[in-house]
Structure formats: structure tokens, C-alpha cells
Design an enzyme around this catalytic site. Structure first.
Site, mmCIF file in Angstrom:
data_model
loop_
_atom_site.group_PDB
_atom_site.id
_atom_site.type_symbol
_atom_site.label_atom_id
_atom_site.label_comp_id
_atom_site.label_asym_id
_atom_site.label_seq_id
_atom_site.Cartn_x
_atom_site.Cartn_y
_atom_site.Cartn_z
ATOM 1 N N ASP A 127 0.903 -1.015 0.097
ATOM 2 C CA ASP A 127 -0.145 -0.131 0.083
ATOM 3 C C ASP A 127 0.930 1.175 0.132
ATOM 4 O O ASP A 127 1.742 1.174 0.788
ATOM 5 C CB ASP A 127 -0.835 0.145 1.157
ATOM 6 C CG ASP A 127 -1.890 0.930 1.322
ATOM 7 O OD1 ASP A 127 -1.784 1.969 0.743
ATOM 8 O OD2 ASP A 127 -3.014 0.713 1.666
ATOM 9 N N ASP A 149 -6.810 5.897 -8.024
ATOM 10 C CA ASP A 149 -8.381 5.856 -7.569
ATOM 11 C C ASP A 149 -8.706 7.274 -7.158
ATOM 12 O O ASP A 149 -7.916 7.911 -6.318
ATOM 13 C CB ASP A 149 -8.235 4.880 -6.343
ATOM 14 C CG ASP A 149 -7.920 3.443 -6.699
ATOM 15 O OD1 ASP A 149 -7.920 3.079 -7.894
ATOM 16 O OD2 ASP A 149 -7.878 2.617 -5.870
ATOM 17 N N LYS A 153 -15.539 10.572 -2.320
ATOM 18 C CA LYS A 153 -16.301 11.276 -1.124
ATOM 19 C C LYS A 153 -15.469 12.042 -0.549
ATOM 20 O O LYS A 153 -14.415 11.698 -0.419
ATOM 21 C CB LYS A 153 -16.705 9.973 -0.044
ATOM 22 C CG LYS A 153 -17.830 9.178 -0.721
ATOM 23 C CD LYS A 153 -18.344 8.135 0.444
ATOM 24 C CE LYS A 153 -19.372 7.517 -0.411
ATOM 25 N NZ LYS A 153 -19.386 6.037 0.034
ATOM 26 N N ASP A 185 -8.379 10.812 -16.188
ATOM 27 C CA ASP A 185 -9.445 11.341 -17.272
ATOM 28 C C ASP A 185 -10.510 11.980 -16.179
ATOM 29 O O ASP A 185 -11.586 12.350 -16.839
ATOM 30 C CB ASP A 185 -10.180 10.068 -17.998
ATOM 31 C CG ASP A 185 -10.748 9.163 -17.208
ATOM 32 O OD1 ASP A 185 -10.398 8.924 -16.100
ATOM 33 O OD2 ASP A 185 -11.994 8.751 -17.579
ATOM 34 N N THR A 223 -1.447 3.706 -20.384
ATOM 35 C CA THR A 223 -1.829 2.905 -19.581
ATOM 36 C C THR A 223 -2.955 2.222 -19.904
ATOM 37 O O THR A 223 -3.646 2.448 -20.968
ATOM 38 C CB THR A 223 -1.986 3.734 -18.184
ATOM 39 O OG1 THR A 223 -3.045 4.172 -18.186
ATOM 40 C CG2 THR A 223 -0.955 4.672 -17.986
ATOM 41 N N GLU A 224 -3.296 1.105 -19.085
ATOM 42 C CA GLU A 224 -4.544 0.443 -19.566
ATOM 43 C C GLU A 224 -5.791 1.100 -19.341
ATOM 44 O O GLU A 224 -6.667 1.222 -20.057
ATOM 45 C CB GLU A 224 -4.664 -0.803 -18.588
ATOM 46 C CG GLU A 224 -3.806 -1.790 -18.586
ATOM 47 C CD GLU A 224 -2.685 -2.031 -17.054
ATOM 48 O OE1 GLU A 224 -3.702 -1.924 -16.222
ATOM 49 O OE2 GLU A 224 -1.710 -2.060 -17.216
ATOM 50 N N TYR A 225 -5.816 2.105 -18.379
ATOM 51 C CA TYR A 225 -7.022 2.605 -18.145
ATOM 52 C C TYR A 225 -7.029 4.016 -19.236
ATOM 53 O O TYR A 225 -8.162 4.419 -19.533
ATOM 54 C CB TYR A 225 -7.003 3.539 -16.655
ATOM 55 C CG TYR A 225 -7.497 2.565 -15.733
ATOM 56 C CD1 TYR A 225 -7.262 1.333 -15.526
ATOM 57 C CD2 TYR A 225 -8.462 3.186 -14.510
ATOM 58 C CE1 TYR A 225 -7.886 0.607 -14.517
ATOM 59 C CE2 TYR A 225 -8.989 2.383 -13.660
ATOM 60 C CZ TYR A 225 -8.717 1.115 -13.551
ATOM 61 O OH TYR A 225 -9.262 0.395 -12.723
ATOM 62 N N GLU A 226 -5.854 4.381 -19.489
ATOM 63 C CA GLU A 226 -5.857 5.405 -20.408
ATOM 64 C C GLU A 226 -6.241 4.941 -22.072
ATOM 65 O O GLU A 226 -7.128 5.658 -22.551
ATOM 66 C CB GLU A 226 -4.432 5.839 -20.997
ATOM 67 C CG GLU A 226 -4.198 7.098 -21.683
ATOM 68 C CD GLU A 226 -2.680 7.622 -21.524
ATOM 69 O OE1 GLU A 226 -1.920 6.858 -20.715
ATOM 70 O OE2 GLU A 226 -2.394 8.519 -22.174
HETATM 71 N N1 SAH Z 1 -1.910 2.671 -13.294
HETATM 72 C C1 SAH Z 1 -2.894 1.988 -14.125
HETATM 73 C C2 SAH Z 1 -4.121 1.574 -13.182
HETATM 74 C C3 SAH Z 1 -4.822 2.487 -12.666
HETATM 75 S S1 SAH Z 1 -6.049 1.972 -11.406
HETATM 76 C C4 SAH Z 1 -3.242 2.368 -15.211
HETATM 77 O O1 SAH Z 1 -3.440 3.681 -15.655
HETATM 78 O O2 SAH Z 1 -4.065 1.702 -16.009
HETATM 79 C C5 SAH Z 1 -5.511 2.054 -10.043
HETATM 80 C C6 SAH Z 1 -4.552 1.253 -9.406
HETATM 81 O O3 SAH Z 1 -3.948 1.765 -8.057
HETATM 82 C C7 SAH Z 1 -5.412 -0.057 -9.098
HETATM 83 O O4 SAH Z 1 -4.731 -1.141 -9.428
HETATM 84 C C8 SAH Z 1 -5.232 -0.058 -7.605
HETATM 85 O O5 SAH Z 1 -5.374 -1.338 -6.776
HETATM 86 C C9 SAH Z 1 -4.006 0.433 -7.274
HETATM 87 N N2 SAH Z 1 -3.897 1.275 -5.843
HETATM 88 C C10 SAH Z 1 -4.820 2.173 -5.604
HETATM 89 N N3 SAH Z 1 -4.692 2.420 -4.267
HETATM 90 C C11 SAH Z 1 -3.433 2.170 -4.034
HETATM 91 C C12 SAH Z 1 -2.327 2.265 -3.033
HETATM 92 N N4 SAH Z 1 -2.680 3.224 -1.786
HETATM 93 N N5 SAH Z 1 -1.225 1.655 -2.909
HETATM 94 C C13 SAH Z 1 -1.032 0.966 -3.983
HETATM 95 N N6 SAH Z 1 -1.794 0.699 -5.259
HETATM 96 C C14 SAH Z 1 -3.015 1.383 -4.857
#
Ligand code: SAH
Length: 250
Positions: A127, A149, A153, A185, A223-226
Site C-alpha cells: 500500500d 483511485d 467522497k 480522465d 496505460t491500461e486505463y488510458e
Molecule cells: N496505473 C494503471 C491502473 C490504474 S487503477 C493504469 O493507469 O491503467 C489504480 C490502481 O492503483 C489499482 O490497480 C489499485 O489497486 C492501485 N492502488 C490504489 N490505491 C493504492 C495504494 N494506496 N497503494 C498501491 N496501489 C494502489
């Protein structure tokens, strides 16, 4: 991102040569760790356990400055697509991917295993909250936050990886010239982060709300999300920031 629990994922992670398990023991030793890993790779022996043990102990006086490479870290790397490509394109940089969830990390491990020629990339399951236990002050040259993330909230705002809880931590861990690139995004998270940058006294070097149609698009690694969110038509926001060291010493 949280995938369904994958049976056996912890066991598979435990035997992966691309995951560092005793990450706290590496604090302050990461550059030696990679120098040792590179040396073992060149001599044809890659044994991560040897690497980890010897890096902590003997390495300090054993290497010369030219054996050490810049260290770049992605926090919340997901399935690791970005880092694998970055590691391929930048063989003289060492990369670490941090991911909280085993099920997600496992996907990154699988991809890395298919690209076994990439030696300048390792993963840690941890973490980000614990980042100061794993890296020493001034040890990291660059940090990437990609599609972190959003924690929408208000009461969870401090958990956002660009909050005023995290930027001062990064400031401590970054080298003098170090900085952070953040892509998302999510415009609410982006706006929040711009505020946080200001409050924490950081410098905003670059800001765009449409990365793919900007001058910074060239050389951008997706990235994947991008890929997913730009495919849906969302614009990608990007900022490059760094601690304002000059202002603070005046
Ligand atoms: N970077 C990737 C994934 C984005 S999703 C992309 O751009 O495609 C965000 C990722 O961060 C998730 O896999 C989630 O599990 C991880 N994550 C979220 N909070 C975290 C934290 N505090 N420490 C480590 N990983 C975290």
C-alpha cells in the site's frame, strides 16, 4: 481496480522473480539492488534472492557511481502495461511498480514473464501508505501516478494519491531534481490535485486537459486505463509537478 480473487495468486507472487518480497530491507539500497541485478543478468545468473541479500550487505562499496541508474516508481501500477513499455524504451532507467492488490499484481507478473528480456523492472505488493518504510529520503528520481483511485467522497480525500498527505511524502523521497507526472480522465480528481499542488507549495511545470491532442502526446506511453477511457471518448488530463525547492529555501 480490484479483480476477483484469483486462487493461488499469493503463491504465484511468492515465486515470481520479478517481485521483491522483503521491500523494507531494501530501503536506501534500491540502486545497489538494481546494479547487482544487472550484474547477475550480464553474467547469466538471475537469482533474485541472492540479489536481495547481497544488495543489502556488501554492495555499498562494491559499485561505482556509473553502475547506478535513475530510479522511477509508479504507484498503483495496475496490470503494468505502462511500466513494461517504459522499461523497454528506457533501458538505462530502473523501474519499480507498486500495487496494492495481489490479483492485479498477478496480471503484471504474467505480462512481465512474457517479456523476460526486461530486467530493469520489478514489482512490490504494498500500500502506498507505507511508502516511507520502503524508500529512503532522496532515493527516487521520478514518480508516476496513472489513473489513481478517485476516492470521490470528501471524507476520503486524504486517501487520494495527490492529497496533502501524499505530496509531502513524495517530496521527502524524491531527489533534488525529482518530480511527478499524474494522468487521469477524472476532472474532479484533476482539479483537486491542482489545488493540492498549490497548497503543498509545489511547482506546476506542465498542465494539459487534452494530453492526446497536445504537444506532450509524442512519446506518451499509454496505460491500461488510458486506452480504455480515451477509447470511450474521455479526454486525458496530465500534469507534471515538482516540489518547489527554490521557494522553500528563500
Ligand atoms: N496505473 C494503471 C491502473 C490504474 S487503477 C493504469 O493507469 O491503467 C489504480 C490502481 O492503483 C489499482 O490497480 C489499485 O489497486 C492501485 N492502488 C490504489 N490505491 C493504492 C495504494 N494506496 N497503494 C498501491 N496501489 C494502489
Amino acid at each position: 481496480m480490484r479483480l476477483r480473487n484469483v486462487p493461488g495468486s499469493r503463491e504465484l507472487i511468492a515465486i515470481s522473480p520479478d517481485v521483491v518480497h522483503d521491500e523494507r530491507a531494501m530501503k536506501g539500497q534500491w540502486k545497489q539492488f538494481f546494479a547487482e541485478r544487472r550484474k547477475n543478468t550480464e553474467s547469466g545468473e538471475v537469482n533474485i534472492e541472492n540479489v536481495t541479500e547481497s544488495a543489502a550487505g556488501e554492495a555499498a562499496g562494491f559499485f561505482s557511481a556509473s553502475d547506478f541508474h535513475p530510479l522511477h516508481v509508479e504507484i498503483g501500477m495496475g496490470k503494468g502495461t505502462f511500466l513494461l513499455e517504459m522499461a523497454r524504451r528506457n533501458p538505462d532507467v530502473d523501474f519499480i511498480g507498486i500495487e496494492k492488490y495481489s490479483s492485479v499484481l498477478l496480471r503484471a507478473i504474467e505480462k512481465h514473464a512474457e517479456a523476460s528480456e526486461v530486467k530493469n523492472l520489478v514489482f512490490i505488493r504494498m500500500d502506498a501508505e507505507e511508502i516511507e518504510e520502503v524508500f529512503a529520503p532522496g532515493e527516487i528520481d521520478y514518480i508516476y501516478l496513472n489513473f489513481s483511485d478517485p476516492w470521490p467522497k470528501d471524507r476520503h480525500a486524504k486517501r487520494r494519491l495527490t492529497s496533502d498527505r501524499y505530496l509531502p511524502r513524495y517530496e521527502k523521497l524524491l531527489t533534488e531534481e525529482g518530480g511527478v507526472t499524474f494522468k487521469t480522465d477524472n476532472t474532479d480528481l484533476f482539479d483537486f490535485s491542482l489545488e493540492s499542488v498549490k497548497e503543498c507549495g509545489w511547482e506546476l511545470l506542465v498542465v494539459t486537459r487534452d494530453l492526446h491532442n497536445s504537444e506532450y502526446a509524442e512519446g506518451n506511453v499509454m496505460t491500461e486505463y488510458e486506452t480504455k477511457f480515451s477509447g470511450l471518448g474521455n479526454k486525458i488530463c496530465m500534469m507534471r509537478i515538482r516540489p518547489d525547492r527554490v521557494k522553500k529555501t528563500v
